[in-house]
Scaffold this active site. Structure first.
Site, mmCIF file in Angstrom:
data_model
loop_
_atom_site.group_PDB
_atom_site.id
_atom_site.type_symbol
_atom_site.label_atom_id
_atom_site.label_comp_id
_atom_site.label_asym_id
_atom_site.label_seq_id
_atom_site.Cartn_x
_atom_site.Cartn_y
_atom_site.Cartn_z
ATOM 1 N N GLU A 1 -3.868 7.463 -3.851
ATOM 2 C CA GLU A 1 -4.333 6.986 -5.169
ATOM 3 C C GLU A 1 -5.701 7.560 -5.504
ATOM 4 O OE1 GLU A 1 -4.216 2.706 -5.247
ATOM 5 O OE2 GLU A 1 -2.118 2.676 -4.659
ATOM 6 N N ARG B 1 0.869 -1.170 0.000
ATOM 7 C CA ARG B 1 0.000 0.000 0.000
ATOM 8 C C ARG B 1 0.909 1.225 0.000
ATOM 9 N NH1 ARG B 1 -3.438 -2.911 -1.445
ATOM 10 N NH2 ARG B 1 -5.467 -3.332 -0.510
ATOM 11 N N HIS C 1 -1.629 0.366 -9.660
ATOM 12 C CA HIS C 1 -2.213 -0.604 -8.721
ATOM 13 C C HIS C 1 -2.808 -1.808 -9.471
ATOM 14 C CE1 HIS C 1 -3.947 -0.956 -4.401
ATOM 15 N NE2 HIS C 1 -3.768 -2.156 -4.935
HETATM 16 P P1 NDP Z 1 -0.013 -11.628 4.650
HETATM 17 O O1 NDP Z 1 -0.870 -11.322 5.810
HETATM 18 O O2 NDP Z 1 0.074 -13.033 4.171
HETATM 19 O O3 NDP Z 1 1.477 -11.129 4.919
HETATM 20 C C1 NDP Z 1 1.756 -9.894 5.488
HETATM 21 C C2 NDP Z 1 3.145 -9.944 6.093
HETATM 22 O O4 NDP Z 1 3.452 -8.652 6.603
HETATM 23 C C3 NDP Z 1 3.271 -10.931 7.280
HETATM 24 O O5 NDP Z 1 4.495 -11.617 7.171
HETATM 25 C C4 NDP Z 1 3.288 -10.015 8.497
HETATM 26 O O6 NDP Z 1 4.056 -10.522 9.582
HETATM 27 C C5 NDP Z 1 4.000 -8.827 7.914
HETATM 28 N N1 NDP Z 1 3.831 -7.610 8.712
HETATM 29 C C6 NDP Z 1 2.721 -7.132 9.317
HETATM 30 N N2 NDP Z 1 3.029 -6.018 10.009
HETATM 31 C C7 NDP Z 1 4.360 -5.813 9.840
HETATM 32 C C8 NDP Z 1 5.275 -4.860 10.322
HETATM 33 N N3 NDP Z 1 4.884 -3.890 11.145
HETATM 34 N N4 NDP Z 1 6.580 -4.963 9.945
HETATM 35 C C9 NDP Z 1 6.996 -5.969 9.134
HETATM 36 N N5 NDP Z 1 6.166 -6.913 8.655
HETATM 37 C C10 NDP Z 1 4.880 -6.833 9.006
HETATM 38 O O7 NDP Z 1 -0.523 -10.656 3.462
HETATM 39 P P2 NDP Z 1 -0.406 -10.865 1.906
HETATM 40 O O8 NDP Z 1 0.974 -11.299 1.598
HETATM 41 O O9 NDP Z 1 -1.530 -11.678 1.426
HETATM 42 O O10 NDP Z 1 -0.660 -9.360 1.397
HETATM 43 C C11 NDP Z 1 0.163 -8.306 1.795
HETATM 44 C C12 NDP Z 1 -0.371 -6.981 1.334
HETATM 45 O O11 NDP Z 1 -0.143 -6.799 -0.053
HETATM 46 C C13 NDP Z 1 -1.895 -6.786 1.457
HETATM 47 O O12 NDP Z 1 -2.267 -6.426 2.766
HETATM 48 C C14 NDP Z 1 -2.166 -5.703 0.465
HETATM 49 O O13 NDP Z 1 -2.100 -4.440 1.080
HETATM 50 C C15 NDP Z 1 -1.049 -5.832 -0.555
HETATM 51 N N6 NDP Z 1 -1.514 -6.281 -1.867
HETATM 52 C C16 NDP Z 1 -1.405 -5.438 -2.943
HETATM 53 C C17 NDP Z 1 -1.766 -5.858 -4.203
HETATM 54 C C18 NDP Z 1 -1.638 -4.951 -5.372
HETATM 55 O O14 NDP Z 1 -2.483 -5.015 -6.250
HETATM 56 N N7 NDP Z 1 -0.620 -4.125 -5.437
HETATM 57 C C19 NDP Z 1 -2.330 -7.196 -4.445
HETATM 58 C C20 NDP Z 1 -2.403 -7.993 -3.246
HETATM 59 C C21 NDP Z 1 -2.010 -7.540 -2.012
HETATM 60 P P3 NDP Z 1 3.617 -11.866 10.395
HETATM 61 O O15 NDP Z 1 3.831 -12.992 9.413
HETATM 62 O O16 NDP Z 1 4.570 -11.915 11.518
HETATM 63 O O17 NDP Z 1 2.181 -11.673 10.765
HETATM 64 C C1 DGY Z 2 -5.434 -6.301 -2.690
HETATM 65 O O1 DGY Z 2 -5.975 -7.393 -2.919
HETATM 66 O O2 DGY Z 2 -5.198 -5.902 -1.548
HETATM 67 C C2 DGY Z 2 -5.028 -5.466 -3.860
HETATM 68 O O3 DGY Z 2 -4.600 -4.219 -3.534
HETATM 69 C C3 DGY Z 2 -5.983 -5.470 -4.999
HETATM 70 O O4 DGY Z 2 -6.025 -6.746 -5.520
#
Ligand code: NDP
Ligand code: DGY
Length: 333
Positions: free
Chosen positions: A268, A239, A286
């Site tokens: 955005e 984000r 995005h």
């Molecule tokens: P997950 O919940 O699987 O992974 C998130 C990771 O971030 C976890 O390892 C978590 O740690 C870690 N985390 C949380 N807080 C912190 C912090 N303060 N410092 C360091 N690490 C932290 O989420 P996803 O991988 O499924 O998705 C991640 C993000 O990607 C979504 O929330 C979304 O905002 C974004 N996204 C964007 C997309 C796009 O279109 N550009 C598409 C899809 C997703 P822990 O494992 O210890 O809980």
């Molecule tokens: C998400 O899933 O969080 C993305 O930003 C859009 O797919």
């Protein structure tokens, strides 16, 4: 069941929903205002929404019939989950189905920024190319370098898998400490957990994959840029607000870091004018999850969760399963 859908669903998901509900679909790309959402939610008990829709106490209090919000995104920073939970509103998201698409895009941004692909494309189109030259558009090779992953969850791990194939050494940060998960990550990716300062100091490339939360807002700002190597390349597909965008413009324009690849922005669809002027940044609007297969899978998961909840089974993709009992009570009223 009466459902408002604020964006177009795949044909298959729309058909499934239409079989069990009366559906009001908003089919324009212009976002609905809060007043419009509230008006269209009148008498409806579920909302299928997108990440631009803000769901908070104010909206929920105006929509007393609403029992479930299915966010067609994995990130749910657009929803005040505690406000929903305290009102017995169940929230679902779309985890897991978009990991590969998002990691692919993030890797594309990394390669584009490190090898100056966007800049080269503009150069060729502008008719500036005079012929092969040894130093033309020299960039950075990936093999043997250190990659820092901020947020080693589903997408972070999918990114790590790609990084391994490119010969990158992986270090990472995550929120919680869990010895067995850290051992798994060591075994799968030879990856080491470090703190954020150390990740900034040691990484040649950094890719951000954590959610936007109060703890991660501006997690990467001027203090972190000050620690990074001057040839560091930063990628963000999480984000926009995880990075302090003004500090990023400063870091890129003063060559504090070498380049960035960005799919997400702090306000955005507005992009800081400073970024638009820079050659050392590659930007996409995005589109992390924007493959046909993934978008279909996201719709499918959103609708499956909704159907499951209204059939009295707590969906696996519930963000706030603690709201389940209150949701069921409200359903029976
Ligand atoms: P997950 O919940 O699987 O992974 C998130 C990771 O971030 C976890 O390892 C978590 O740690 C870690 N985390 C949380 N807080 C912190 C912090 N303060 N410092 C360091 N690490 C932290 O989420 P996803 O991988 O499924 O998705 C991640 C993000 O990607 C979504 O929330 C979304 O905002 C974004 N996204 C964007 C997309 C796009 O279109 N550009 C598409 C899809 C997703 P822990 O494992 O210890 O809980
Ligand atoms: C998400 O899933 O969080 C993305 O930003 C859009 O797919």
């Amino acid at each position: 069941m009466n459902v408002l859908v604020t964006g177009i669903l795949s044909e298959k998901a729309a058909q499934r929903l239409n079989q069990i509900a009366t559906v009001d679909t908003y089919e324009s790309d212009d976002a609905l205002s809060e007043e419009q959402v509230v008006a269209r939610l009148d008498g409806k008990n579920a909302l299928v929404c997108l990440l631009g829709d803000k769901i908070d106490a104010r909206l929920l209090d105006k929509c007393p019939d609403l029992k479930l919000v299915a966010n067609v995104a994995v990130g749910y920073d657009n929803i005040k989950v505690a406000d929903a939970t305290s009102r017995g509103v169940l929230i679902t998201n779309t985890p897991g189905v978009l990991d590969n698409a998002t990691a692919d895009l993030a890797f594309g941004l990394l390669l584009s920024a490190a090898r100056r692909i966007g800049e080269s494309d503009r150069f060729v189109r502008a008719g500036k190319w005079q012929g092969w030259s040894r130093d033309l558009m020299l960039g950075q090779e990936l093999n043997g370098k250190t990659l820092g992953i901020i947020g080693m969850g589903r997408i972070g791990k999918a990114f790590a898998k790609r990084a391994q194939a490119f010969g990158l050494k992986i270090i990472y940060t995550k929120k919680s400490s869990d010895q067995s998960k850290e051992s798994e990550l060591k075994e799968s990716f030879d990856a080491d957990k470090v703190d954020l300062d150390s990740l900034c100091e040691r990484s040649d490339f950094i890719s951000i994959h954590c959610p936007l939360t109060p703890a991660t807002r501006h997690l990467v700002g001027s203090a972190q840029f000050a620690k990074m190597k001057s040839d560091c390349v930063l990628v963000n597909t999480s984000r926009g607000a995880v990075i302090d965008e003004a500090a990023l413009v400063e870091a890129l324009s003063t060559n504090r870091i070498a380049a960035a690849g960005l799919d997400v922005f702090e306000r955005e669809p507005e992009v800081s004018p400073g970024l638009l002027k820079l050659e050392n940044v590659v930007m996409t609007p995005h589109i992390g999850s924007a493959s046909q297969e993934t978008r279909d899978a996201m719709d499918e998961l959103a609708i499956s969760g909704l159907i499951s909840a209204f059939e009295n089974k707590c969906p696996k993709n519930a963000v706030n399963p603690e709201a389940w009992d209150a949701f069921v009570k409200r359903l029976k009223k």
